[in-house]
Design a protein around this motif. Structure first.
Motif, PDB file in Angstrom:
ATOM      1  N   SER A  91     -12.178  10.529   2.224  1.00  0.00           N
ATOM      2  CA  SER A  91     -11.599   9.362   2.868  1.00  0.00           C
ATOM      3  C   SER A  91     -12.541   8.783   3.904  1.00  0.00           C
ATOM      4  CB  SER A  91     -10.272   9.745   3.539  1.00  0.00           C
ATOM      5  OG  SER A  91      -9.780   8.688   4.337  1.00  0.00           O
ATOM      6  N   ALA A  92     -12.465   7.466   4.087  1.00  0.00           N
ATOM      7  CA  ALA A  92     -13.190   6.819   5.178  1.00  0.00           C
ATOM      8  C   ALA A  92     -12.520   7.199   6.498  1.00  0.00           C
ATOM      9  CB  ALA A  92     -13.176   5.299   5.002  1.00  0.00           C
ATOM     10  N   PRO A  93     -13.233   7.099   7.624  1.00  0.00           N
ATOM     11  CA  PRO A  93     -12.630   7.439   8.919  1.00  0.00           C
ATOM     12  C   PRO A  93     -11.629   6.403   9.406  1.00  0.00           C
ATOM     13  CG  PRO A  93     -14.856   6.629   9.228  1.00  0.00           C
ATOM     14  CD  PRO A  93     -14.667   6.762   7.746  1.00  0.00           C
ATOM     15  N   LEU A  94     -11.628   5.234   8.787  1.00  0.00           N
ATOM     16  CA  LEU A  94     -10.672   4.185   9.117  1.00  0.00           C
ATOM     17  C   LEU A  94      -9.828   3.905   7.876  1.00  0.00           C
ATOM     18  CD1 LEU A  94     -13.039   1.724  11.036  1.00  0.00           C
ATOM     19  CD2 LEU A  94     -11.544   3.475  12.009  1.00  0.00           C
ATOM     20  N   VAL A  95      -8.509   4.039   8.008  1.00  0.00           N
ATOM     21  CA  VAL A  95      -7.621   3.895   6.855  1.00  0.00           C
ATOM     22  C   VAL A  95      -6.463   2.973   7.221  1.00  0.00           C
ATOM     23  CG1 VAL A  95      -6.050   5.079   5.271  1.00  0.00           C
ATOM     24  CG2 VAL A  95      -8.192   6.180   5.955  1.00  0.00           C
ATOM     25  N   LEU A  96      -6.181   2.031   6.329  1.00  0.00           N
ATOM     26  CA  LEU A  96      -5.024   1.150   6.461  1.00  0.00           C
ATOM     27  C   LEU A  96      -4.126   1.356   5.245  1.00  0.00           C
ATOM     28  CD1 LEU A  96      -3.359  -1.177   7.635  1.00  0.00           C
ATOM     29  CD2 LEU A  96      -4.968  -2.771   6.583  1.00  0.00           C
ATOM     30  N   LEU A  97      -2.885   1.754   5.473  1.00  0.00           N
ATOM     31  CA  LEU A  97      -1.922   1.950   4.387  1.00  0.00           C
ATOM     32  C   LEU A  97      -0.882   0.836   4.464  1.00  0.00           C
ATOM     33  CD1 LEU A  97      -0.308   5.259   3.218  1.00  0.00           C
ATOM     34  CD2 LEU A  97       1.110   3.231   3.545  1.00  0.00           C
ATOM     35  N   ASP A  98      -0.741   0.083   3.376  1.00  0.00           N
ATOM     36  CA  ASP A  98       0.160  -1.067   3.350  1.00  0.00           C
ATOM     37  C   ASP A  98       0.862  -1.125   1.983  1.00  0.00           C
ATOM     38  OD1 ASP A  98       1.469  -3.401   3.962  1.00  0.00           O
ATOM     39  OD2 ASP A  98      -0.335  -4.631   4.193  1.00  0.00           O
ATOM     40  N   ASP A  99       2.245  -0.948   1.915  1.00  0.00           N
ATOM     41  CA  ASP A  99       3.004  -0.494   3.048  1.00  0.00           C
ATOM     42  C   ASP A  99       3.955   0.609   2.629  1.00  0.00           C
ATOM     43  OD1 ASP A  99       5.230  -1.732   1.827  1.00  0.00           O
ATOM     44  OD2 ASP A  99       5.730  -2.988   3.527  1.00  0.00           O
ATOM     45  N   VAL A 100       4.704   1.159   3.585  1.00  0.00           N
ATOM     46  CA  VAL A 100       5.593   2.279   3.311  1.00  0.00           C
ATOM     47  C   VAL A 100       6.771   1.847   2.444  1.00  0.00           C
ATOM     48  CG1 VAL A 100       7.064   4.041   4.358  1.00  0.00           C
ATOM     49  CG2 VAL A 100       4.925   3.379   5.473  1.00  0.00           C
ATOM     50  N   GLY A 101       7.228   0.607   2.612  1.00  0.00           N
ATOM     51  CA  GLY A 101       8.375   0.130   1.845  1.00  0.00           C
ATOM     52  C   GLY A 101       8.125   0.104   0.353  1.00  0.00           C
ATOM     53  N   THR A 102       6.975  -0.397  -0.055  1.00  0.00           N
ATOM     54  CA  THR A 102       6.678  -0.428  -1.490  1.00  0.00           C
ATOM     55  C   THR A 102       6.412   0.974  -2.027  1.00  0.00           C
ATOM     56  OG1 THR A 102       4.398  -1.011  -0.891  1.00  0.00           O
ATOM     57  CG2 THR A 102       5.840  -2.798  -1.602  1.00  0.00           C
ATOM     58  N   TRP A 103       5.854   1.842  -1.177  1.00  0.00           N
ATOM     59  CA  TRP A 103       5.683   3.240  -1.603  1.00  0.00           C
ATOM     60  C   TRP A 103       7.046   3.884  -1.864  1.00  0.00           C
ATOM     61  CZ3 TRP A 103       7.551   7.690   0.751  1.00  0.00           C
ATOM     62  CH2 TRP A 103       7.146   8.890   0.146  1.00  0.00           C
ATOM     63  N   LEU A 104       7.994   3.683  -0.943  1.00  0.00           N
ATOM     64  CA  LEU A 104       9.316   4.281  -1.097  1.00  0.00           C
ATOM     65  C   LEU A 104      10.032   3.710  -2.314  1.00  0.00           C
ATOM     66  CD1 LEU A 104      11.453   6.179   0.128  1.00  0.00           C
ATOM     67  CD2 LEU A 104      12.275   4.239   1.477  1.00  0.00           C
ATOM     68  N   THR A 105       9.911   2.403  -2.520  1.00  0.00           N
ATOM     69  CA  THR A 105      10.511   1.774  -3.701  1.00  0.00           C
ATOM     70  C   THR A 105       9.939   2.388  -4.978  1.00  0.00           C
ATOM     71  OG1 THR A 105      10.865  -0.317  -2.534  1.00  0.00           O
ATOM     72  CG2 THR A 105      10.824  -0.399  -4.942  1.00  0.00           C
ATOM     73  N   GLY A 106       8.630   2.621  -4.976  1.00  0.00           N
ATOM     74  CA  GLY A 106       8.000   3.228  -6.139  1.00  0.00           C
ATOM     75  C   GLY A 106       8.524   4.621  -6.425  1.00  0.00           C
ATOM     76  N   VAL A 107       8.796   5.390  -5.374  1.00  0.00           N
ATOM     77  CA  VAL A 107       9.351   6.734  -5.561  1.00  0.00           C
ATOM     78  C   VAL A 107      10.751   6.640  -6.174  1.00  0.00           C
ATOM     79  CG1 VAL A 107      10.136   8.831  -4.391  1.00  0.00           C
ATOM     80  CG2 VAL A 107       7.995   7.737  -3.686  1.00  0.00           C
ATOM     81  N   PHE A 108      11.580   5.730  -5.649  1.00  0.00           N
ATOM     82  CA  PHE A 108      12.919   5.546  -6.209  1.00  0.00           C
ATOM     83  C   PHE A 108      12.852   5.184  -7.685  1.00  0.00           C
ATOM     84  CE2 PHE A 108      14.638   4.913  -1.808  1.00  0.00           C
ATOM     85  CZ  PHE A 108      15.689   5.815  -1.904  1.00  0.00           C
ATOM     86  N   ASP A 109      11.926   4.276  -8.038  1.00  0.00           N
ATOM     87  CA  ASP A 109      11.781   3.856  -9.436  1.00  0.00           C
ATOM     88  C   ASP A 109      11.288   5.005 -10.310  1.00  0.00           C
ATOM     89  OD1 ASP A 109      12.633   1.276  -8.922  1.00  0.00           O
ATOM     90  OD2 ASP A 109      10.612   0.466  -8.685  1.00  0.00           O
ATOM     91  N   ARG A 110      10.213   5.629  -9.866  1.00  0.00           N
ATOM     92  CA  ARG A 110       9.565   6.670 -10.676  1.00  0.00           C
ATOM     93  C   ARG A 110      10.469   7.876 -10.906  1.00  0.00           C
ATOM     94  NH1 ARG A 110       5.612   7.763  -7.388  1.00  0.00           N
ATOM     95  NH2 ARG A 110       6.456   9.725  -6.597  1.00  0.00           N
ATOM     96  N   GLU A 111      11.228   8.258  -9.870  1.00  0.00           N
ATOM     97  CA  GLU A 111      12.050   9.463  -9.965  1.00  0.00           C
ATOM     98  C   GLU A 111      13.490   9.165 -10.358  1.00  0.00           C
ATOM     99  OE1 GLU A 111      10.541  12.236  -9.795  1.00  0.00           O
ATOM    100  OE2 GLU A 111       8.632  11.392  -9.086  1.00  0.00           O
ATOM    101  N   GLY A 112      13.824   7.881 -10.574  1.00  0.00           N
ATOM    102  CA  GLY A 112      15.178   7.522 -10.978  1.00  0.00           C
ATOM    103  C   GLY A 112      16.228   7.890  -9.943  1.00  0.00           C
TER     104      GLY A 112
END
Length: 236
Positions: A91-112
Motif C-alpha cells: 500500500s501507498a503511505p497515503l490512502v483514500l477510501l471512498d466510500d463506506v456506504g457503497t462498500w456496505l451495499t456491496g456486502v449486502f448484495d453479495r451475501e444476500g
C-alpha cells in the motif's frame, strides 16, 4: 493517522477528502513519496436496461476527477486493500477510501443480506473496523524512513519538519485542507438518518447498519470531519 469524513448526499465530502492530498500528490515523485492509493468501493451493477448507466456515470465522474498518477485499487475488497502493508510492494503511505456506504451495499448484495435480520452483516463490518483500526500498524518500508517503523501511533513526526505534530490540529490547517502526516488513511462515508424514516425495509436496514458502523469507525479514527455544502466541520 486516520481521518473519517462524513457527509450527506452531494455534500462535497468526496471532493473535500480528495483535496486533502493535493500537497503530497506530486507526479514523478519517488515511490512512497507522495503516492496515493484510491480504494474505490463502488461497482457497477445491472439496471433495468441491463446496466445502470447513471451509476456508471457517477463512477466515471469520480475517476476523471482524480489525478492521473493516483493508483486506483478496485480489484480487491476494501478490507483486503487496507490490510496490505505499507511499502513499494504493498500500500501507498497515503490512502483514500471512498466510500463506506457503497462498500456496505456491496456486502449486502453479495451475501444476500437484505432480508436477513439486523446485525447479520456484523462479521463483515467487524473485519472492516479492525482493518481500519490496525491500518499502518505493521512493518512498513517507505523510502526515506526507518524500515519496519510502526505508524499505528498518530503522533508520528511530521515528514517535512521532523517534529512531532500536535494532536489538536489548528483551524487554519483544517481550512487549508492538507494532509501533513504520513502515513494517512482518509475514509469517506455517508451520514444518514437526519430526516425522513425510509419507507422500505432495505432503506431502514441500511440506515441502521451504516449509522452503527460510522460510530465504530469514529471511535478508531483520530480525526472526524463532517462536510456540509462543501464546508468541513471538525467533530474530533
Amino acid at each position: 493517522m486516520r481521518t473519517l469524513v462524513l457527509g450527506g448526499a452531494r455534500s462535497g465530502k468526496s471532493a473535500w477528502a480528495e483535496s486533502l492530498f493535493d500537497a503530497h500528490a506530486v507526479p514523478g515523485s519517488p515511490s512512497g513519496q507522495g503516492a496515493v492509493d484510491y480504494v474505490a468501493t463502488a461497482r457497477p451493477w445491472p439496471g433495468a436496461d441491463g446496466f445502470d448507466a447513471d451509476f456508471s456515470a457517477r463512477i466515471d465522474g469520480h475517476r476523471r476527477r482524480r489525478p492521473g498518477h493516483w493508483r486506483t485499487v478496485d480489484d480487491v475488497d476494501a478490507v483486503e486493500a487496507l490490510r496490505r502493508p505499507i511499502g513499494p510492494e504493498g500500500s501507498a503511505p497515503l490512502v483514500l477510501l471512498d466510500d463506506v456506504g457503497t462498500w456496505l451495499t456491496g456486502v449486502f448484495d453479495r451475501e444476500g443480506l437484505w432480508d436477513a435480520p439486523r446485525g447479520s452483516v456484523a462479521p463483515w463490518t467487524d473485519e472492516f473496523v479492525a482493518a481500519v483500526r490496525d491500518w499502518g500498524a505493521g512493518p512498513s518500508r517507505i523510502p526515506g524512513s526507518d524500515q519496519g517503523a510502526d505508524f499505528r501511533d498518530s503522533g508520528v513526526a511530521d515528514t517535512e519538519t521532523g517534529t512531532p505534530p500536535h494532536r489538536d490540529m489548528q483551524a487554519s490547517d483544517e481550512a487549508a485542507g492538507v494532509v501533513k502526516q504520513k502515513p494517512h488513511l482518509v475514509i469517506v462515508t455517508p451520514e444518514v438518518g437526519m430526516g425522513v424514516i425510509p419507507e422500505h425495509r432495505s432503506g431502514r436496514l441500511f440506515r441502521d447498519e451504516i449509522g452503527e458502523l460510522n460510530g465504530r469507525l469514529a471511535e478508531v479514527c483520530e480525526r472526524v470531519v463532517l462536510v456540509v455544502a462543501g464546508v468541513p466541520l471538525t467533530l474530533k
